[in-house]
Design a protein around this motif. Structure first.
Motif, PDB file in Angstrom:
ATOM      1  N   ASP A  21       0.845  -1.196   0.000  1.00 16.93           N
ATOM      2  CA  ASP A  21       0.000   0.000   0.000  1.00 16.93           C
ATOM      3  C   ASP A  21       0.875   1.238   0.000  1.00 16.93           C
ATOM      4  OD1 ASP A  21      -1.995   1.804   0.228  1.00 16.93           O
ATOM      5  OD2 ASP A  21      -2.685   1.172   2.203  1.00 16.93           O
ATOM      6  N   CYS A 148      -7.496   5.542   5.742  1.00 19.37           N
ATOM      7  CA  CYS A 148      -6.295   6.099   5.106  1.00 19.37           C
ATOM      8  C   CYS A 148      -6.561   7.361   4.301  1.00 19.37           C
ATOM      9  CB  CYS A 148      -5.671   5.040   4.202  1.00 19.37           C
ATOM     10  SG  CYS A 148      -4.274   5.610   3.247  1.00 19.37           S
ATOM     11  N   ARG A 309      -3.830  13.964   7.932  1.00 21.78           N
ATOM     12  CA  ARG A 309      -4.168  13.129   9.088  1.00 21.78           C
ATOM     13  C   ARG A 309      -4.298  13.975  10.347  1.00 21.78           C
ATOM     14  NH1 ARG A 309      -4.027   8.837   6.258  1.00 21.78           N
ATOM     15  NH2 ARG A 309      -2.234   8.093   5.072  1.00 21.78           N
TER      16      ARG A 309
HETATM   17 MO    MO Z   1      -2.501   4.355   4.044  1.00 21.67          MO
END
Ligand code: MO
Ligand code: MGD
Ligand code: MGD
Ligand code: SF4
Length: 705
Positions: A21, A148, A309
């Motif tokens: 990923d 994510c 984030r």
């Molecule tokens: Mo991620």
């Protein structure tokens, strides 16, 4: 000597893609030593994005594939959950058991009591997304993928309207490359290949915007180190200066954007002084960066995930994407912005995912809130039944998900059955009722596509898997048989069939052609990539005033889930949104938990090469903060908040700002005292407007242990 020569003679080369990923999705060349063994792994020189470069952890991939601790046999729990006692069981019995427990759960509470839980261990579209086929066929609970990309994608699409942008290879044609909120050296090394090419060949300036001196900041010509969660303020000041100094491209703005006059008026009070007070940057640094952008048409903004984030991450991403728009950088070769290409593939995954029989009324459970789900929070469960049976594939929630204490408490529930399909005995597998050993990417066929570039790649099976492990595809197909849904469309096909179908259904040539070519470059043409034919909004105009609540986002949860977080507080224009978890008297520090270079989320933390290079988990603390608490490098501290506490040794680091704490991970939970990992401290409260986990946005207290 003779052995080495024989080895050399018999070595074949296999071509595949990195399954992990990571936005780079590298094209790999693998030495195949024999039917069951790989040797060295290299990046394909001929692939124009990979350009022969891959990260160290995947160059050492043989270490992971042939690791002595790899799971080889299905294991059934004996004794208490998490107790560590297992007995081997055969594959047929193991799959029968999963099916039996799924049927039991369904009989008792309805089909939504079963929650197939997955994520991105492999990014292969067949092996990763096949779990949805079983989910939909059986009407099991859906998963809302929030962990994510949510905040970042929402923020980018809010302005540009499409998850696409300037070809990242064009960085090599740029005169200024802005690497914003991504630690590219660690998390997607190929960004650096192209950025550094521009520096070497054209004298381009590399600007890095982050919250500490990470590996990428150390490569910067201009390093802008700001306070966590304040990128919106920096973006506003840059645009304020553009309007003030006449470097805003007014003709471009009139033609391509929604409300430049409104934006200009809004920015009048967003001065460099205002931004300096919020970001902690010097006014002079903001001024000179704006001046650089004003005189450099070929400015390329590589916008990462890290700065999104934060609980205001969607607003910050949108604000950052507004900057090249105000300056008109998009019009020039090597200029504009790029975040993700997830909007360019046009894949029709209906067969793989069993969309034909998806029931839209089935609930979607928020992946990040697995702790709340498993501990029975009625609101999280949307008033539906408890989750009493799970298949976990491709993910390690007991380590990677926020609110770790809740996650573990939930997984340990006596009335919950959990089967974990894994390659290693992860933190999650340790808490399971049944562990199923999984094949690795070089052992199965799949198709991959870049997120940070524009290639579709085929990853064929290169070696035989150990006899006793099985692919994700096998497990899903076998469960479908046992659960009586294997006659439904999409089942009963091989991986290759599914890939071929997918390609044809999506308007590409089939698998034979992809396999012969190794990869397919689907980079949109210049005018489209630069939005010269209009932005992806209904009126073709970039939106400075996003329709936060009404917008169509690629990752927007089903409408039944509504909006999340303090969405009413989202600003009308780009701004500093004060919705972060800011410090208070009881929590004077801000903690961020970005990825370590040698790990990939929790993957690779088992390989010797990665472990050796990363050392052991630490907490980076600024010298002044250390002095205030009489801490030295190596002193153990407890950091905590209302979610829990974690013990870590301090590493004094002048590259971290005062009041900011950095922990690079993800380390297995047992690398910490008390077996409690860093995600004990991170929150699962969904961030506005569509959810998402704010892993770098945590207020904490700290004291010596
Ligand atoms: Mo991620
Ligand atoms: N080696 C390695 N590579 C990886 C991963 C890994 O775990 N390890 N994970 C993979 C995955 S799943 C993903 S999604 C990507 C993510 O990769 P990136 O896009 O790089 O995102 P992050 O790694 O989360 O964060 C990057 C940087 O954001 C910074 N940051 C945190 N808060 C702020 C802020 O408020 N403002 C600014 N400007 N910066 C901030 C952090 O300090 C960190 O240096 O990487 C992938 N690649
Ligand atoms: N504190 C903190 N937490 C974070 C982050 C952070 O920055 N800070 N980042 C977050 C992000 S961006 C993400 S994407 C998530 C990622 O979280 P996850 O998707 O859970 O990623 P990994 O930890 O890499 O776990 C993937 C697991 O899949 C397994 N696996 C790999 N290939 C296969 C396969 O073919 N079959 C099967 N069955 N299993 C396989 C691997 O062995 C591994 O254990 O973590 C999030 N958590
Ligand atoms: S983890 Fe990322 S950089 Fe490393 S090989 Fe895979 S795609 Fe490339």
């Amino acid at each position: 000597m003779l052995d080495a020569m024989n080895l050399h003679v018999s070595t074949r080369k296999g071509y595949t893609a990195c399954p992990h990923d990571c936005p780079s999705t590298c094209a790999l060349e693998v030495d195949i030593l024999d039917d069951r063994t790989i040797g060295r792994v290299r990046g394909a020189e001929a692939n124009t994005y990979t350009a022969g470069v891959i990260c160290a952890k995947v160059a050492r991939y043989a270490e992971r594939v042939h690791h002595p601790d790899r799971l080889l046999k299905p294991l059934q729990r004996v004794g208490a959950k998490g107790g560590g006692d297992w007995r081997e069981i055969g594959w047929d019995d193991a799959l029968d058991l999963v099916a039996e427990r799924f049927v039991q759960a369904e009989t008792r509470h309805g089909s939504e009591a079963v929650w197939p839980y997955y994520y991105a261990g492999t990014m292969g579209l067949v092996q990763r997304d096949g779990i949805h086929r079983l989910r939909h066929a059986k009407r099991y609970s859906g998963q809302f993928d929030s962990i994510c990309t949510n905040l970042a994608w929402t923020g980018f699409v809010a302005g540009a309207g499409r998850l696409a942008g300037v070809d990242p290879r064009e960085m090599a044609q740029s005169d200024c490359v802005v690497i914003w909120g991504t630690n590219a050296v660690a998390t997607q090394v190929n960004v650096m290949t192209h950025a550094i090419r521009a520096r070497k060949e054209r004298g381009a300036r590399i600007v890095v915007i982050d919250i500490y001196d990470n590996a990428t900041m150390k490569q910067a010509d201009t390093a802008l180190k700001l306070r966590p969660g304040t990128d919106g303020a920096l973006a506003c000041a840059l645009m304020h200066i553009a309007f003030r100094d006449g470097t805003a491209d007014r003709a471009y703005l009139d033609r391509y954007t929604d409300d430049p006059a409104g934006l200009e008026a809004h920015l009048r009070t967003r001065t460099p002084e205002w931004a300096a007070a919020i970001t902690g940057l010097a006014v002079a640094d903001i001024e000179s960066f704006a001046e650089l952008l004003g005189r450099t048409p070929r400015s390329f903004f590589r916008l990462g995930y890290g700065f999104s984030r934060q609980r205001n991450g969607a607003v910050a991403m949108h604000a950052a994407s507004c900057v090249p728009t105000v300056f008109g950088h998009w019009q020039h070769e090597g200029g504009g912005a790029f975040h993700s290409n997830s909007g360019i593939w046009n894949f029709d995954k209906r067969a793989i995912e069993g969309r034909a029989y998806q029931d839209e009324t089935i609930r979607h459970l928020d992946q990040s809130r697995i702790g709340a789900m498993l501990t029975g929070e009625a609101e999280a469960l949307q008033g539906g039944p408890p989750v009493t049976a799970m298949l976990v594939q491709n993910t390690n929630p007991a380590n990677v998900a926020p609110e770790q204490r809740l996650v573990k408490r939930g997984l340990l529930r006596e009335d919950l059955f959990v089967a974990v399909h894994e390659q290693f005995m992860t933190d999650t597998a340790k808490l399971a009722d049944l562990v199923l050993p999984a094949a690795m990417s070089v052992e199965y066929d799949d198709i991959y596509r870049g997120g940070g570039q524009s290639h579709i790649l085929f990853g064929p099976k290169l070696i035989e898997h150990p006899e006793t492990v099985r692919s994700n595809h096998f497990v899903i197909e076998e469960l479908a048989k046992r659960l009586g849904v294997d006659h439904m469309p999409g089942f009963g096909l091989t991986e290759r069939d599914l890939i071929d179908d997918l390609l044809h259904a999506s308007g590409y040539e089939g698998l034979a052609s992809l396999e012969a070519e190794r990869w397919l470059d689907v980079q949109p043409a210049f005018a489209r990539a630069h939005y010269l034919d209009g932005f992806g909004q209904p009126d073709g105009r970039f939106r400075f005033r996003p329709d936060w609540l009404g917008m169509a986002a690629p990752n927007r949860p089903p409408t039944a889930m509504g909006l999340f977080g303090p969405h009413a507080k989202l600003p009308e224009f780009p701004d500093h949104a004060e919705i972060i978890e800011d410090t208070d008297d009881d929590h004077p520090f801000r903690l961020a938990t970005p990825p370590a270079r040698q790990f990939l989320n929790s993957t690779f933390s088992e390989t010797e090469g990665s472990r050796k290079r990363e050392g052991s988990p630490v907490l980076k603390v600024h010298p002044a903060d250390a002095e205030g608490l009489a801490l030295e490098t190596g002193t153990r501290v407890i950091i905590g908040n209302r979610r829990g506490e974690v013990v870590l040794p301090v590493e004094i680091d002048g590259g971290v700002s005062p009041g900011v704490l950095i922990h690079e991970g993800l380390w297995p939970n047992d690398a910490f005292e008390n077996g409690e990992g860093i995600n004990v401290l991170t929150g699962a409260d969904p961030a506005a407007p569509f959810g998402g986990a704010a892993f770098h946005d945590n207020r904490v207290w700290m004291r010596p242990a």
